[in-house]
Design a protein around this motif. Structure first.
Motif, mmCIF file in Angstrom:
data_model
loop_
_atom_site.group_PDB
_atom_site.id
_atom_site.type_symbol
_atom_site.label_atom_id
_atom_site.label_comp_id
_atom_site.label_asym_id
_atom_site.label_seq_id
_atom_site.Cartn_x
_atom_site.Cartn_y
_atom_site.Cartn_z
ATOM 1 N N PRO A 295 0.792 -1.215 0.043
ATOM 2 C CA PRO A 295 0.012 -0.020 -0.052
ATOM 3 C C PRO A 295 0.970 1.441 -0.029
ATOM 4 N N LEU A 296 0.224 1.992 -0.796
ATOM 5 C CA LEU A 296 1.510 3.737 -0.807
ATOM 6 C C LEU A 296 0.661 4.383 0.220
ATOM 7 N N GLY A 297 -0.391 4.702 0.581
ATOM 8 C CA GLY A 297 -0.816 5.355 1.653
ATOM 9 C C GLY A 297 -0.471 6.954 1.285
ATOM 10 N N LYS A 298 -0.049 7.554 2.153
ATOM 11 C CA LYS A 298 0.456 8.960 1.847
ATOM 12 C C LYS A 298 2.020 8.880 2.545
ATOM 13 N N PRO A 299 3.034 8.782 1.636
ATOM 14 C CA PRO A 299 4.466 8.597 1.949
ATOM 15 C C PRO A 299 5.006 9.797 2.865
ATOM 16 N N GLY A 300 5.723 9.307 3.752
ATOM 17 C CA GLY A 300 6.185 10.321 4.604
ATOM 18 C C GLY A 300 5.085 11.033 5.769
ATOM 19 N N SER A 301 4.194 10.610 5.763
ATOM 20 C CA SER A 301 3.079 11.221 6.594
ATOM 21 C C SER A 301 3.155 10.259 7.830
ATOM 22 N N SER A 302 2.411 10.632 8.928
ATOM 23 C CA SER A 302 2.065 9.603 10.077
ATOM 24 C C SER A 302 0.578 9.505 10.075
ATOM 25 N N SER A 303 0.617 7.828 10.352
ATOM 26 C CA SER A 303 -0.834 7.419 10.341
ATOM 27 C C SER A 303 -0.891 7.083 11.979
ATOM 28 N N PHE A 304 -0.502 7.560 12.807
ATOM 29 C CA PHE A 304 -0.807 7.665 14.260
ATOM 30 C C PHE A 304 -1.989 8.243 14.655
ATOM 31 N N PRO A 305 -2.993 7.664 15.494
ATOM 32 C CA PRO A 305 -4.268 8.446 15.680
ATOM 33 C C PRO A 305 -3.977 9.363 16.569
ATOM 34 N N PRO A 306 -5.016 10.499 16.625
ATOM 35 C CA PRO A 306 -4.881 11.696 17.587
ATOM 36 C C PRO A 306 -4.572 11.221 19.072
ATOM 37 N N ASN A 307 -3.630 11.895 19.613
ATOM 38 C CA ASN A 307 -3.219 11.697 21.022
ATOM 39 C C ASN A 307 -2.759 10.248 21.096
ATOM 40 N N ALA A 308 -1.878 9.751 20.409
ATOM 41 C CA ALA A 308 -1.517 8.260 20.106
ATOM 42 C C ALA A 308 -0.611 7.911 21.494
ATOM 43 N N PHE A 309 -0.566 6.671 22.056
ATOM 44 C CA PHE A 309 0.082 6.412 23.171
ATOM 45 C C PHE A 309 1.554 6.317 22.667
ATOM 46 N N ASP A 310 2.498 6.482 23.751
ATOM 47 C CA ASP A 310 3.734 6.355 23.560
ATOM 48 C C ASP A 310 4.332 5.139 24.453
ATOM 49 N N VAL A 311 5.647 4.668 24.290
ATOM 50 C CA VAL A 311 5.959 3.607 25.213
ATOM 51 C C VAL A 311 7.347 3.941 25.598
ATOM 52 N N ASP A 312 8.050 3.796 26.890
ATOM 53 C CA ASP A 312 9.251 4.052 27.323
ATOM 54 C C ASP A 312 9.571 2.839 27.771
ATOM 55 N N GLY A 313 10.570 2.043 27.121
ATOM 56 C CA GLY A 313 11.182 0.901 27.640
ATOM 57 C C GLY A 313 12.604 1.129 28.322
ATOM 58 N N GLY A 314 12.705 2.348 28.635
ATOM 59 C CA GLY A 314 14.063 2.821 29.133
ATOM 60 C C GLY A 314 14.678 1.780 30.586
ATOM 61 N N GLU A 315 13.768 1.093 31.455
ATOM 62 C CA GLU A 315 14.093 0.520 32.398
ATOM 63 C C GLU A 315 15.070 -1.091 31.791
ATOM 64 N N ALA A 316 14.346 -1.402 30.890
ATOM 65 C CA ALA A 316 14.810 -2.773 30.177
ATOM 66 C C ALA A 316 16.330 -2.405 29.419
ATOM 67 N N VAL A 317 16.421 -1.169 28.958
ATOM 68 C CA VAL A 317 17.544 -0.833 28.154
ATOM 69 C C VAL A 317 18.761 -0.747 29.202
ATOM 70 N N ALA A 318 18.030 -0.099 30.413
ATOM 71 C CA ALA A 318 19.372 0.386 31.397
ATOM 72 C C ALA A 318 19.971 -0.917 32.244
ATOM 73 N N ASP A 319 18.630 -1.954 32.443
ATOM 74 C CA ASP A 319 19.158 -2.964 33.309
ATOM 75 C C ASP A 319 19.869 -4.267 32.447
ATOM 76 N N LEU A 320 19.132 -4.048 31.167
ATOM 77 C CA LEU A 320 19.818 -5.209 30.305
ATOM 78 C C LEU A 320 20.947 -5.001 29.322
#
Length: 348
Positions: A295-320
Motif C-alpha cells: 500500500p502507498l498511503g501518504k508517504p512520509g506522513s504519520s498514521s498515528f491516531p490523535p493523542n496516540a500513546f507512547d512507550v518507554d522501555g528505558g528500564e529494560a535498556v538500562a538494566d539489560l
C-alpha cells in the motif's frame, strides 16, 4: 556460563527459535520443550550444528498437572535457567472466555510449580509476557499516555466475553502474569523470575515454514496487510503501534537470565513507536520489486491516531544493556523472507 543448561519452552515457535539461536551462540546447552517428536525433529533440522547441546522433553499438554515435572529431571549438566515462551492458545482459536484465561494461567503456573518442586538447581525463570498485560485495550490511547514497565492492563474477567476475543486475549495475558507474581509471593521459592513484556514483535523467521499459511499471527499480518495487496489498498488501522525486532527480543531473554538487576522485575521491552505508514514506506523503499503489492498511503506522513500513546522501555535498556535494530532492517529482512516463502510455496 558455558556449562549452564537452559530449559526453553516454545522452542519451535517464532520467538523461541530465535532464543535458541542466541543461547547456542553463547555456548549454552538447551533442553527444548515440544509437544511431539515431530516438532523436535524439525527443530533439530533447523539447528543441525547443535549436536549434544540440544535435547528435548515431550510435553503434549503444557497446562496439565505436573506437565513439566519430567522435563526438569535427569539433566547433565543440571538445568540452571528456564525461559518460558510457550503459549497454550493461538489467538485465533479461542472461542470462550475460559478458552483464553484458564490455559494461559495454568500454563504459567505449571512451569513455576514444577520448578519449585523439581528444579532444585534453577536460579531464574524468564517469562515471555506481553504488552497485553500493560496496555489498556478499552482506552488504548489514554489521551497520549506513555506506557512503562509499571503499568498494568486494568481489564477484569467480568469485563470480557466470548464475543470480544481481543479483550479476552489481553485479559488472559494479564491474569497469567499476575498469577506468576502471586505464586512467587506466596510460595517464596529459591529461584527468582523476570518477565519481558514486548508489544508487536516483528522480524524474520528463524524456524522453517513451508508456506504463508504456517506463519504466526503477527508475521501473517504483515504479509496480509502490506505485501499481498495493491498500492491503492488502505493502510490497516493502527492498534499497538510499538514494536521490537524478534532478534533483539531473543537477546533480551538471554541477558535477562544473567542480569542481577532483573531479579523479580517486569519489563516493557520495545524500541519505540512505529506507525503503519512508516512500515509501508520502509517496505516500498527496501523492496522496490514488490511495490505493486504494497500500500502507498501518504508517504512520509504519520498514521498515528490523535493523542496516540507512547512507550518507554528505558528500564529494560538500562538494566539489560539492550540495543535495537532499526525498523528499516527489521522490515526489509522480514519482507524479503516473506516474498521468498511465497515464491517457493507457489512454485515460481
Amino acid at each position: 556460563m558455558t556449562t549452564a543448561k537452559v530449559l526453553l519452552t516454545g522452542i519451535n515457535g517464532y520467538i523461541g527459535s530465535h532464543i535458541l539461536d542466541v543461547l547456542l551462540s553463547h555456548g549454552l546447552s538447551v533442553r527444548g520443550v515440544v509437544r511431539s517428536e515431530t516438532k523436535a525433529t524439525q527443530v533439530r533440522s533447523d539447528f543441525p550444528d547443535a549436536g549434544s547441546r540440544l535435547d528435548f522433553a515431550i510435553v503434549p499438554d503444557i497446562t496439565g498437572p505436573g506437565a513439566y515435572d519430567n522435563a526438569l529431571r535427569e539433566s547433565d549438566p543440571p538445568i540452571r535457567y528456564i525461559i518460558h515462551t510457550a503459549s497454550p492458545l493461538n489467538y485465533s482459536s479461542g472461542k470462550t472466555v475460559a478458552d483464553f484465561v484458564e490455559p494461559a494461567v495454568q500454563g504459567t503456573l505449571e512451569i513455576l510449580k514444577a520448578t519449585a518442586s523439581h528444579g532444585h538447581d534453577v536460579a531464574r525463570v524468564v517469562i515471555t509476557g506481553s504488552f497485553s498485560a500493560i496496555g489498556n485495550p478499552v482506552d488504548m490511547q489514554g489521551g497520549g499516555k506513555t506506557y512503562t514497565s509499571h503499568d498494568w492492563n486494568p481489564v477484569t474477567v467480568e469485563q470480557i466475553n466470548a464475543e470480544n476475543p481481543r479483550l479476552a486475549y489481553w485479559a488472559s495475558k494479564t491474569l497469567a502474569e499476575r498469577a506468576a507474581w502471586d505464586f512467587m509471593k506466596q510460595a517464596a521459592p529459591a529461584f527468582d523470575i523476570a518477565v519481558l513484556n514486548p508489544p508487536m514483535v516483528h522480524g524474520p523467521l528463524r524456524h522453517s515454514v513451508k508456506s504463508i499459511k504456517e506463519l504466526n499471527v503477527t508475521t501473517n499480518n504483515i504479509w496480509r496487510d502490506f505485501l499481498s495487496v495493491t498500492p491503492d489498498a488502505p493502510l490497516p488501522a493502527e492498534w499497538v503501534h510499538a514494536d521490537i525486532d524478534v532478534r533483539d527480543l531473543a537477546d533480551a531473554h538471554y541477558r535477562a537470565l544473567f542480569s542481577s538487576a532483573s531479579a523479580n522485575r517486569r519489563y516493557l521491552v520495545t524500541r519505540g513507536r512505529i506507525c503503519n505508514q512508516e512500515i509501508a514506506d520502509i517496505l516500498r523503499e527496501s523492496l522496490p520489486e514488490a511495490r505493486d503489492r504494497i500500500p502507498l498511503g501518504k508517504p512520509g506522513s504519520s498514521s498515528f491516531p490523535p493523542n496516540a500513546f507512547d512507550v518507554d522501555g528505558g528500564e529494560a535498556v538500562a538494566d539489560l544493556g539492550l540495543t535495537f535494530r532499526s525498523a528499516a532492517e527489521t522490515f526489509h529482512d522480514l519482507g524479503k523472507q516473506l516474498l521468498e516463502i511465497h515464491r517457493r510455496s507457489e512454485g515460481s
